[in-house]
Each structure stands twice: as structure tokens, then as C-alpha cells.
Design an enzyme around this catalytic site. Structure first.
Site, short mmCIF file in Angstrom:
data_model
loop_
_atom_site.label_atom_id
_atom_site.label_comp_id
_atom_site.label_asym_id
_atom_site.label_seq_id
_atom_site.Cartn_x
_atom_site.Cartn_y
_atom_site.Cartn_z
N LYS A 65 0.84 -1.20 0.00
CA LYS A 65 0.00 0.00 0.00
C LYS A 65 0.88 1.25 0.00
O LYS A 65 1.50 1.58 1.01
CB LYS A 65 -0.90 0.05 1.24
N CYS B 137 13.24 12.08 5.87
CA CYS B 137 13.39 11.64 7.27
C CYS B 137 14.79 11.97 7.76
O CYS B 137 15.01 12.14 8.96
CB CYS B 137 13.12 10.15 7.38
N SER C 185 5.14 8.25 9.80
CA SER C 185 5.23 9.06 11.01
C SER C 185 5.17 8.19 12.27
O SER C 185 4.68 7.06 12.24
CB SER C 185 4.06 10.05 11.03
N GLU D 140 10.20 2.32 10.43
CA GLU D 140 11.16 3.39 10.09
C GLU D 140 10.39 4.69 10.18
O GLU D 140 9.51 4.96 9.37
CB GLU D 140 11.70 3.21 8.66
N GLU E 5 9.71 16.98 14.95
CA GLU E 5 9.91 16.89 13.49
C GLU E 5 8.93 17.82 12.79
O GLU E 5 7.72 17.73 13.00
CB GLU E 5 9.69 15.44 13.03
P1 NAD Z 1 2.17 8.80 7.55
O1 NAD Z 1 2.42 8.07 8.81
O2 NAD Z 1 1.09 9.80 7.52
O3 NAD Z 1 1.82 7.74 6.38
C1 NAD Z 1 2.67 6.69 6.04
C2 NAD Z 1 1.85 5.57 5.45
O4 NAD Z 1 1.01 5.02 6.48
C3 NAD Z 1 0.91 6.01 4.33
O5 NAD Z 1 0.90 5.02 3.32
C4 NAD Z 1 -0.45 6.07 5.04
O6 NAD Z 1 -1.55 5.89 4.17
C5 NAD Z 1 -0.32 4.90 5.99
N1 NAD Z 1 -1.25 4.94 7.12
C6 NAD Z 1 -1.91 6.01 7.64
N2 NAD Z 1 -2.69 5.63 8.67
C7 NAD Z 1 -2.50 4.29 8.84
C8 NAD Z 1 -3.00 3.33 9.77
N3 NAD Z 1 -3.86 3.65 10.72
N4 NAD Z 1 -2.59 2.05 9.66
C9 NAD Z 1 -1.68 1.69 8.71
N5 NAD Z 1 -1.18 2.57 7.80
C10 NAD Z 1 -1.59 3.86 7.87
O7 NAD Z 1 3.56 9.43 7.10
P2 NAD Z 1 3.86 10.40 5.85
O8 NAD Z 1 3.35 11.75 6.15
O9 NAD Z 1 3.42 9.76 4.59
O10 NAD Z 1 5.46 10.42 5.84
C11 NAD Z 1 6.19 11.31 6.59
C12 NAD Z 1 6.81 10.63 7.80
O11 NAD Z 1 7.55 9.49 7.38
C13 NAD Z 1 7.80 11.50 8.53
O12 NAD Z 1 7.63 11.35 9.92
C14 NAD Z 1 9.15 10.94 8.10
O13 NAD Z 1 10.20 11.17 8.99
C15 NAD Z 1 8.83 9.50 7.98
N6 NAD Z 1 9.80 8.81 7.12
C16 NAD Z 1 10.70 7.99 7.72
C17 NAD Z 1 11.65 7.33 6.97
C18 NAD Z 1 12.66 6.43 7.62
O14 NAD Z 1 13.25 5.62 6.93
N7 NAD Z 1 12.90 6.54 8.92
C19 NAD Z 1 11.69 7.53 5.58
C20 NAD Z 1 10.75 8.38 5.00
C21 NAD Z 1 9.80 9.01 5.78
#
Ligand code: NAD
Length: 517
Positions: A193, A302, A247, A268, A407
């Protein structure tokens, strides 16, 4: 992105509806709509008027079909020799190389970062493909002597089964390929997904793997909302492992479900990465590093540099030179060759950045650059049509301030002052996160102390906080993750289980811990 139009797509193939491409899920080797026909929009963050396509707003039932298809495919895929599975990744890498420019353009249109950066994102996928292809011929096991005579002990890696992959939008090719390529080479199958903001790149990745010869059911793509599709994947009983990047708020929900259901889970999550600049540093180099680390990908990495820790002796000079350079960064559409900084991914995230700028000012930090929504024109782009935000720098930040701890995920840099290496390390380590870190110094002793003591999964010496390579372990400590790593050989620790096999050729019952006592 909030779901937009709701209507039905009537065919299994890409169709044009009012000139808008209507993309589909990919389940059990077939392109298909969501089970209830609902769709959502994918728009260009640099120009919100540009509708790029519609995608299925999928249901729990779609995830269920995908999980069953993945399990069926797993029965055979796990028996395919790993080098043969690796060959498919090699072909995928070759296809990506051939389509690199085209894919990068799609990615820039759907998530905004400049073409040079989206090309880098594709290149990371290519590197991962070639790395994983060769890893299919290694994936070493460990053999040990037995404690008994005429007995052989083997241990080797076996696949887990069906894996669920939930990804963010900021690296729409690199992050899925970091997981899917090694996971497939290890013999697993997937339900994938992608983020709602970058669904198109995911369809392209599926197309590539189909062309590369991946058997049906091995990779199933289900688009849709996180709280529906993501939840259904996390909770599905046939899905044995979950890799989540996103996140901390969402990661906590995923971790909780996986804990209750005893699933493998790789998390991650967020970062609050700092670049330290000591008084003996090459300041030209340090400025290049912070410009790239803080404002590359519009600060939406990130690993982005969101804190700059400056030794007091070079503080003022560094700030003056940095502001001079940062004020010249050109905002615009990532497709324009002159653009340095693209848009924010969506309106919600831009509002979040505005909120943090307000918080920073209220906390007493000084906003010395930017701080506002960007307006005006950049070439052919009217910045008001996209989610642009000015590169922003705060000085006078203290470690206790929220802009130093939380963040922000945007082009906002918080500058803190320090008097010594020890203080710089203490400031670096004062946040809950621990993903990337960086120190600029000419002193090897200081560099080595920093490499040892900075609480982070990654430390760069005389380089920016961003720039991970595909064959190295990637991930963070503390609240950034749960101890797993992506990338390189380390990712195979997540995507495999250890199997221990004892072969007794003594022809009699030998009792371990008893007959050798
Ligand atoms: P997000 O948590 O909003 O979404 C990430 C994914 O989770 C999306 O596909 C979303 O649809 C899905 N999701 C949302 N609610 C969910 C639920 N209840 N159950 C399962 N899946 C769900 O994050 P974002 O805004 O897309 O990305 C930004 C964040 O990602 C930042 O905090 C960033 O630091 C982090 N990030 C971390 C890394 C790493 O490797 N550490 C890499 C890239 C981004």
C-alpha cells in the site's frame, strides 16, 4: 491527500475518463478497480489544478483478496532458487535504467521534488535491484560444529511468507524497492500500500516487475486510505510481517496491532537530524552540506537537517554566509531545470509548517529568513497554484524549544549554538529521535568521538545528514525505529527467519546436553 471524486471505472485496464487516466490496483496478476468502485484523485503539488489521475479507494475486501493471492503465490515462489529470483530483480533494474527519465518525471509531477532528485530516487531503486540480484547468490547461512559426534548443524535463512508494505510519499521509488526487491529475493510475497500522495510511482514499479517476469500474485498493489487499507493489511491474519515507513503517530498504531497479533514488524519513522559545525571546520563545505541537507527535497526527508549546531566561534560568520546562500535558492516546479526547491507535498503539511513557524516565534526564536507561504512567479509557475513555502531559518533556538525537538518535515532550519564538542553531542542527543547526524571538523579525534557518541543510526563526517547508499544498513535508534534496518545485507535480517537443521548420522539416539555431559 483527501479522497476526491467518487465514481466507477468500468474496465480492468487503464482508461481515460474526461482525459484523466484512471489507474487501478494490481491483485493476483490482474489490474482491477476497488471492490466498491470508489476512487481518489492524485494532483500535482506544484500546480494543484493539474489532476494526474484517479486511483482506487480500496476496501478491506480488496486487501483480503490481495493477501490470499499473495499466499497462493508464496507456495511456489519460496521454492524458486534465490539466484533465479534475483535475476528478476536484475531485469527490473535494467528496465528502470531504461525508463529512468520518464519515471523521474512522473515522480516529480506527483510529489514535487526536482528532477535531479527524483532521478536519484530511481537510481536508488536501480542500485537496490542490482545489489539484491547478487545477494540472491549469497544470503549466507551459518554452520557450526555439533556438540555430538557424527552430527552436523546447519542454519540458513527461510522466507517468512506474505509481507505487508506500507510506505510514505517522500521516496516513492526508493523506499518500496528497498523492501520489495530484497523481500522477493528472500522468497516472500507482498501486499503493498503506497502513500495516497504518490500512487502513480507504485503502479510504475508494478509494471516494471511484470515486465521483468515476476509471477502473478507475488506483488499485489492495493491503493487507498491509511486507516482502511493500511489497517486491513496490518490486521490481516495471512500477512505475517509488516514493514512500515512513516510518522511516529501512525507507526505506534501499526506496532500495537502487530504486537497483539505477534507479527514481525519493521518501523522506520521520524527524525530531528542535526549537522554540527566545529570551529575548525571547512565552512564552505559545511554551508554546501547544510543547504543540501535542510532544503533538499524541501526538507521533507526523514534524514533532513532540521537542526544546525554551530560552535560559538564560527556562529555569526556561518549564519551570515548561510542566509546569503539560502536566500538565493529558487523555488519552482521540479520539472524546471532552474528549480532548487520544490513544493510541500500537500496543503495539510504546509499548514503544519506554518504552525511550527508560529510556535518558533512564540517561543522566542528569531526567524531570520523566510517563514511564509511563497508567492510570485518562478518561470512559467505561479507559486500560488502549488503548496510552496519559503526556505526558513531560525536562530537563537535552545534545545528546550519545540522547533528544536519536534519533526517539522519542511524547509525549516533551527540553529543552536554550542561551546564545545561535548555540548554539541549533548544537544544532538537531547531529542527523542536518532536517525541521521553529521559533524564538520578537521580533527580526526573529534570526528571519531562524534561517530561513537552521537545517538543516531547514521553519522556523516564532513558530509550532510542526507545521502544514504543502497548497500549500507539504513535506519535509526531511539524513537526513529524498532531496531531493524533497511538496505544492504541488514534488510535480509528482517525479511527472513533462521532455520536450524540438525543431521544425525550416528545411527543411534544421541541426547544433546546429556550424552555429551
Ligand atoms: P504517515 O504516517 O502519515 O503515512 C505513512 C503511510 O502510512 C501512508 O501510506 C499512510 O496511508 C499509511 N497509514 C496512515 N494511517 C495508517 C493506519 N492507521 N494504519 C496503517 N497505515 C496507515 O507518514 P507520511 O506523512 O506519509 O510520511 C512522513 C513521515 O515518514 C515522517 O515522519 C518521516 O520522517 C517518515 N519517514 C521515515 C523514513 C525512515 O526511513 N525513517 C523515511 C521516509 C519518511
Amino acid at each position: 491527500m483527501a479522497p476526491g471524486i467518487y465514481s466507477r471505472c468500468h474496465t480492468n485496464i487503464l482508461i481515460l475518463k474526461m482525459n484523466t487516466p484512471c489507474f487501478q490496483n494490481f491483485i493476483d496478476g490482474q489490474w482491477c478497480d476497488s471492490s466498491d468502485g470508489k476512487i481518489f484523485e492524485n494532483r500535482n503539488p506544484a500546480n494543484w489544478n493539474e489532476l494526474l489521475g484517479t486511483f482506487p479507494l480500496s476496501t478491506k475486501e480488496d486487501v483480503n483478496r490481495a493477501a490470499n493471492a499473495a499466499l497462493e503465490a508464496f507456495r511456489d515462489w519460496r521454492l524458486v532458487p534465490a539466484p533465479e529470483r534475483g535475476d528478476i530483480m536484475r531485469r527490473a533494474g535494467e528496465i528502470m535504467l531504461r525508463r529512468k527519465n520518464e519515471i523521474a518525471e512522473i515522480m516529480t509531477r506527483e510529489m514535487g521534488k526536482p528532477l535531479t532528485e527524483t532521478k536519484g530516487d530511481v537510481q536508488e531503486g536501480i542500485d537496490t535491484a542490482f545489489y539484491c540480484a547478487t545477494e540472491g547468490r549469497r544470503m549466507f547461512g551459518i554452520n557450526t560444529p555439533s556438540e555430538l559426534r557424527n552430527k552436523l548443524n546447519l542454519s540458513f535463512r527461510v522466507p517468512i511468507g506474505v509481507c505487508g508494505l506500507i510506505t510514505p510519499w517522500n521516496f516513492p521509488m526508493a523506499i518500496p524497492t528497498w523492501n520489495i526487491f530484497p523481500g522477493l529475493v528472500a522468497g516472500n510475497t507482498f501486499v503493498f500500500k503506497p502513500a495516497e500522495d504518490t500512487p502513480w510511482t507504485a503502479n510504475v514499479l508494478v509494471e516494471i516487475l511484470i515486465e521483468a517476469g515476476l509471477p502473478k500474485g507475488c506483488l499485489n498493489l492495493v491503493h487507498g486510505a491509511g486507516d482502511v487499507v493500511g489497517t486491513a493489511i496490518t490486521e490481516h491474519p495471512l500477512i505475517r510481517a509488516i514493514s512500515f515507513t512513516g510518522s511516529n503517530a501512525t507507526g505506534a498504531i501499526v506496532a500495537q496491532s502487530c504486537g497483539i497479533l505477534t507479527k514481525h514488524v519493521c518501523l522506520e519513522m521520524g527524525g530531528k537530524n542535526a549537522q554540527i559545525v566545529m570551529e575548525d571546520a571547512d565552512l564552505d563545505l559545511a554551508i554546501e552540506g547544510v543547504l543540501w541537507g535542510a532544503f533538499g527535497t524541501t526538507g521533507q526527508r526523514c534524514t533532513a537537517t532540521s537542526r544546525l549546531i554551530l560552535h560559538e566561534k564560527i556562529h555569526d560568520e556561518m549564519i551570515a554566509r548561510l542566509v546569503e546562500r539560502a536566500s538565493k535558492l529558487r523555488l519552482g516546479n521540479g520539472l524546471d531545470a532552474t528549480t532548487d526547491v520544490g513544493p510541500i507535498i500537500n496543503e495539510k503539511q504546509r499548514k503544519n509548517i506554518e504552525r511550527y513557524v508560529k510556535i518558533g516565534k512564540e517561543e522566542g526564536a528569531k526567524c531570520i529568513l523566510g517563514g511564509k507561504i511563497a508567492e510570485g512567479r518562478a518561470g512559467s509557475t505561479d507559486l500560488r497554484d502549488g503548496w510552496f513555502f519559503q526556505p526558513t531559518i531560525f536562530t537563537g533556538v535552545t534545545p528546550q524549544m519545540r522547533i528544536a525537538k519536534e519533526e517539522i518535515f519542511g524547509p525549516v532550519l533551527s540553529v543552536l549554538a554550542c561551546r564545545s564538542l561535548e555540548e554539541a553531542i549533548e544537544i544532538n542527543n537531547s531529542v527523542i529521535y536518532g536517525l541521521s547526524s553529521s559533524i564538520y571538523t578537521q580533527d580526526i579525534n573529534r570526528a571519531m568521538i562524534a561517530a561513537r557518541d552521537l545517538e543516531a543510526g547514521i553519522t556523516y563526517i564532513n558530509a550532510a545528514t542526507i545521502g544514504a547508499e543502497a548497500h549500507m544498513p539504513f535506519g535509526g535508534v531511539k524513537a526513529t525505529g524498532n531496531g531493524h534496518r533497511e538496505g544492504g545485507w541488514a534488510v535480509f535480517d528482517f525479511y527472513t527467519e533462521w532455520k536450524s537443521v540438525y543431521i544425525d548420522y550416528s545411527g543411534k539416539l544421541q541426547r544433546a546436553q546429556i550424552d555429551n555431559a
